[in-house]
Write a protein that holds these residues in place. Structure first.
Motif, PDB file in Angstrom:
ATOM      1  N   ALA A 246      19.974  39.953 -26.692  1.00 31.20           N
ATOM      2  CA  ALA A 246      19.144  40.223 -27.872  1.00 31.20           C
ATOM      3  C   ALA A 246      19.968  40.939 -28.939  1.00 31.20           C
ATOM      4  CB  ALA A 246      17.937  41.079 -27.486  1.00 31.20           C
ATOM      5  N   PHE A 247      19.516  40.770 -30.181  1.00 32.25           N
ATOM      6  CA  PHE A 247      20.248  41.323 -31.318  1.00 32.25           C
ATOM      7  C   PHE A 247      19.298  41.922 -32.345  1.00 32.25           C
ATOM      8  CE2 PHE A 247      22.463  37.616 -29.698  1.00 32.25           C
ATOM      9  CZ  PHE A 247      23.790  38.013 -29.610  1.00 32.25           C
ATOM     10  N   ASP A 248      19.740  43.007 -32.957  1.00 31.95           N
ATOM     11  CA  ASP A 248      19.213  43.417 -34.245  1.00 31.95           C
ATOM     12  C   ASP A 248      19.705  42.360 -35.247  1.00 31.95           C
ATOM     13  OD1 ASP A 248      18.345  45.099 -36.473  1.00 31.95           O
ATOM     14  OD2 ASP A 248      20.450  45.674 -36.680  1.00 31.95           O
ATOM     15  N   LEU A 249      19.112  42.327 -36.455  1.00 38.04           N
ATOM     16  CA  LEU A 249      19.518  41.323 -37.441  1.00 38.04           C
ATOM     17  C   LEU A 249      20.428  41.915 -38.522  1.00 38.04           C
ATOM     18  CD1 LEU A 249      19.512  38.559 -38.718  1.00 38.04           C
ATOM     19  CD2 LEU A 249      17.179  38.976 -39.534  1.00 38.04           C
ATOM     20  N   ASP A 250      19.856  42.737 -39.424  1.00 38.87           N
ATOM     21  CA  ASP A 250      20.641  43.259 -40.543  1.00 38.87           C
ATOM     22  C   ASP A 250      21.722  44.215 -40.072  1.00 38.87           C
ATOM     23  OD1 ASP A 250      19.245  41.782 -42.368  1.00 38.87           O
ATOM     24  OD2 ASP A 250      17.906  43.401 -42.973  1.00 38.87           O
ATOM     25  N   ASP A 251      22.943  43.971 -40.525  1.00 34.89           N
ATOM     26  CA  ASP A 251      24.133  44.754 -40.208  1.00 34.89           C
ATOM     27  C   ASP A 251      24.582  44.615 -38.761  1.00 34.89           C
ATOM     28  OD1 ASP A 251      24.398  45.727 -42.856  1.00 34.89           O
ATOM     29  OD2 ASP A 251      22.850  47.236 -42.455  1.00 34.89           O
ATOM     30  N   THR A 252      23.951  43.668 -38.037  1.00 35.69           N
ATOM     31  CA  THR A 252      24.398  43.327 -36.688  1.00 35.69           C
ATOM     32  C   THR A 252      24.780  41.851 -36.626  1.00 35.69           C
ATOM     33  OG1 THR A 252      23.055  45.034 -35.621  1.00 35.69           O
ATOM     34  CG2 THR A 252      23.728  43.176 -34.248  1.00 35.69           C
ATOM     35  N   LEU A 253      23.906  40.978 -37.120  1.00 34.08           N
ATOM     36  CA  LEU A 253      24.205  39.549 -37.190  1.00 34.08           C
ATOM     37  C   LEU A 253      24.582  39.110 -38.604  1.00 34.08           C
ATOM     38  CD1 LEU A 253      21.463  37.925 -34.907  1.00 34.08           C
ATOM     39  CD2 LEU A 253      23.889  38.302 -34.375  1.00 34.08           C
ATOM     40  N   ALA A 254      24.191  39.908 -39.595  1.00 31.31           N
ATOM     41  CA  ALA A 254      24.459  39.559 -40.999  1.00 31.31           C
ATOM     42  C   ALA A 254      24.370  40.817 -41.844  1.00 31.31           C
ATOM     43  CB  ALA A 254      23.428  38.540 -41.491  1.00 31.31           C
ATOM     44  N   PRO A 255      25.021  40.828 -43.025  1.00 30.85           N
ATOM     45  CA  PRO A 255      24.766  41.923 -43.961  1.00 30.85           C
ATOM     46  C   PRO A 255      23.276  41.972 -44.300  1.00 30.85           C
ATOM     47  CG  PRO A 255      26.651  40.613 -44.658  1.00 30.85           C
ATOM     48  CD  PRO A 255      26.000  39.857 -43.544  1.00 30.85           C
ATOM     49  N   SER A 256      22.790  43.121 -44.683  1.00 27.22           N
ATOM     50  CA  SER A 256      21.358  43.297 -44.935  1.00 27.22           C
ATOM     51  C   SER A 256      20.807  42.225 -45.865  1.00 27.22           C
ATOM     52  CB  SER A 256      21.117  44.686 -45.544  1.00 27.22           C
ATOM     53  OG  SER A 256      19.738  44.889 -45.773  1.00 27.22           O
ATOM     54  N   LYS A 257      19.761  41.536 -45.407  1.00 19.45           N
ATOM     55  CA  LYS A 257      19.022  40.498 -46.137  1.00 19.45           C
ATOM     56  C   LYS A 257      19.822  39.221 -46.384  1.00 19.45           C
ATOM     57  CE  LYS A 257      15.272  43.102 -46.914  1.00 19.45           C
ATOM     58  NZ  LYS A 257      15.705  44.384 -46.409  1.00 19.45           N
ATOM     59  N   ALA A 258      21.048  39.137 -45.878  1.00 17.30           N
ATOM     60  CA  ALA A 258      21.879  37.955 -46.104  1.00 17.30           C
ATOM     61  C   ALA A 258      21.741  36.966 -44.950  1.00 17.30           C
ATOM     62  CB  ALA A 258      23.344  38.363 -46.262  1.00 17.30           C
ATOM     63  N   ALA A 259      22.045  35.711 -45.227  1.00 19.17           N
ATOM     64  CA  ALA A 259      22.026  34.684 -44.189  1.00 19.17           C
ATOM     65  C   ALA A 259      23.182  34.899 -43.213  1.00 19.17           C
ATOM     66  CB  ALA A 259      22.137  33.301 -44.827  1.00 19.17           C
ATOM     67  N   ILE A 260      22.968  34.513 -41.968  1.00 19.53           N
ATOM     68  CA  ILE A 260      24.032  34.638 -40.977  1.00 19.53           C
ATOM     69  C   ILE A 260      25.189  33.703 -41.332  1.00 19.53           C
ATOM     70  CG2 ILE A 260      22.502  35.398 -39.122  1.00 19.53           C
ATOM     71  CD1 ILE A 260      22.617  32.552 -37.987  1.00 19.53           C
ATOM     72  N   ASP A 261      26.385  34.128 -41.019  1.00 19.46           N
ATOM     73  CA  ASP A 261      27.586  33.340 -41.247  1.00 19.46           C
ATOM     74  C   ASP A 261      27.613  32.146 -40.285  1.00 19.46           C
ATOM     75  OD1 ASP A 261      30.456  33.537 -42.571  1.00 19.46           O
ATOM     76  OD2 ASP A 261      30.756  33.010 -40.457  1.00 19.46           O
ATOM     77  N   ALA A 262      28.322  31.083 -40.673  1.00 17.30           N
ATOM     78  CA  ALA A 262      28.430  29.901 -39.813  1.00 17.30           C
ATOM     79  C   ALA A 262      29.006  30.258 -38.445  1.00 17.30           C
ATOM     80  CB  ALA A 262      29.301  28.847 -40.498  1.00 17.30           C
ATOM     81  N   ARG A 263      29.926  31.237 -38.418  1.00 17.03           N
ATOM     82  CA  ARG A 263      30.506  31.656 -37.131  1.00 17.03           C
ATOM     83  C   ARG A 263      29.437  32.232 -36.215  1.00 17.03           C
ATOM     84  NH1 ARG A 263      34.756  36.679 -36.343  1.00 17.03           N
ATOM     85  NH2 ARG A 263      35.021  36.492 -34.048  1.00 17.03           N
ATOM     86  N   ILE A 264      28.549  33.064 -36.745  1.00 12.34           N
ATOM     87  CA  ILE A 264      27.461  33.643 -35.948  1.00 12.34           C
ATOM     88  C   ILE A 264      26.501  32.551 -35.500  1.00 12.34           C
ATOM     89  CG2 ILE A 264      25.361  35.057 -36.108  1.00 12.34           C
ATOM     90  CD1 ILE A 264      27.723  36.786 -35.555  1.00 12.34           C
TER      91      ILE A 264
END
Length: 261
Positions: free
Chosen positions: A8-26
């Motif tokens: 499991a993951f947090d989203l903002d600042d864990t999978l992506a910058p705050s409010k931004a879409a996740i990177d293709a690598r993620i």
């Protein structure tokens, strides 16, 4: 720990910058992870943010993989699963209209009293997310750098949180992201969502692994750690990606985890 059955993951600042879409690598790493284990994302963000930040970036991924991804907006007061055609709502624990009105009034009045109601923002300061009311000091679309600079030591959020909490004692008031305060029903935090997830998947906390950027005591990821879920502290999505690059070979060498119920 044993090999996790769910990551499991947090989203903002864990999978992506705050409010931004996740990177293709993620996105690629999440799908690779879903080939081996269940995957969950839990955040204070609303359902629309999950759809734009995560779902839209998963492309035309296999339905079988998407069905192993669990989305828990607003700290798990909403729960989305893929039903074969798209991510649909399983449940919503919404606030009453009276609770929403009280929360919105308390946030605006106390922010103005404390000098924290900004006149120049990027979008609305207050948002009704159904199961959560959110205050974003600089607006929902504020740039990452401006948000980081607004309250670097957390003191502004702490003052507002304490002031608002005394006004709505029947609700849960907590610091969210770098400029936000979230209000939900009492007893709601990420521990609530993770407990719901454990009950619905049949996967115990000890067989999960959680990645978050605010696992320090008082951080909004700390309730997950307090449950006894094994946790990994990260500093940004790149750090998370590096950890996943190391984790995936371990998972691939282990027997495939059974599907969640």
């Amino acid at each position: 720990m044993t090999t996790p059955r769910l990551v499991a993951f947090d989203l903002d600042d864990t999978l992506a910058p705050s409010k931004a879409a996740i990177d293709a690598r993620i996105a690629e790493l999440l799908l690779a992870l879903a080939r081996r284990v269940e995957v969950a994302i839990i955040s204070g963000g609303n359902e629309e943010q999950f759809r734009t930040q995560v779902v839209a970036r998963l492309g035309d991924a296999d339905t079988e993989l998407l069905q192993r991804i669990h989305l828990l907006p607003t700290c798990g007061t909403r729960y989305l699963r893929h039903d074969g055609s798209g991510f649909s709502l399983v449940y919503a624990r919404d606030l009453s209209e009276q609770q929403k009105t009280a929360a919105l009034s308390a946030l605006e009045e106390e922010a103005r009293r404390l000098g924290l109601w900004e006149s120049e923002t990027w979008g609305p300061i207050l948002e009704d997310r159904g199961s959560q009311i959110t205050f974003s000091a600089l607006g929902q679309k504020a740039p990452h750098d401006a948000k980081k600079a607004w309250d670097p030591d957390g003191s502004r959020r702490a003052a507002l949180r304490d002031a608002v909490a005394s006004r709505v004692p029947d609700l849960e008031v907590r610091s969210g992201g770098s400029t936000s305060i979230d209000i939900t029903r009492a007893g709601i935090d990420k521990a609530y969502g993770m407990t719901e997830l454990a009950e619905r998947t049949g996967i115990p906390f000890a067989e999960m692994l959680f990645f978050g950027d605010r696992l320090d005591e008082g951080g909004n990821d700390y309730p997950v750690k307090a449950l006894g879920v094994p946790c990994v502290a990260v500093d940004g999505w790149e750090d998370t990606a590096d950890h996943l690059d190391a984790l995936l070979p371990v998972l691939e060498a282990a027997p495939a985890a059974p599907r969640a119920r």
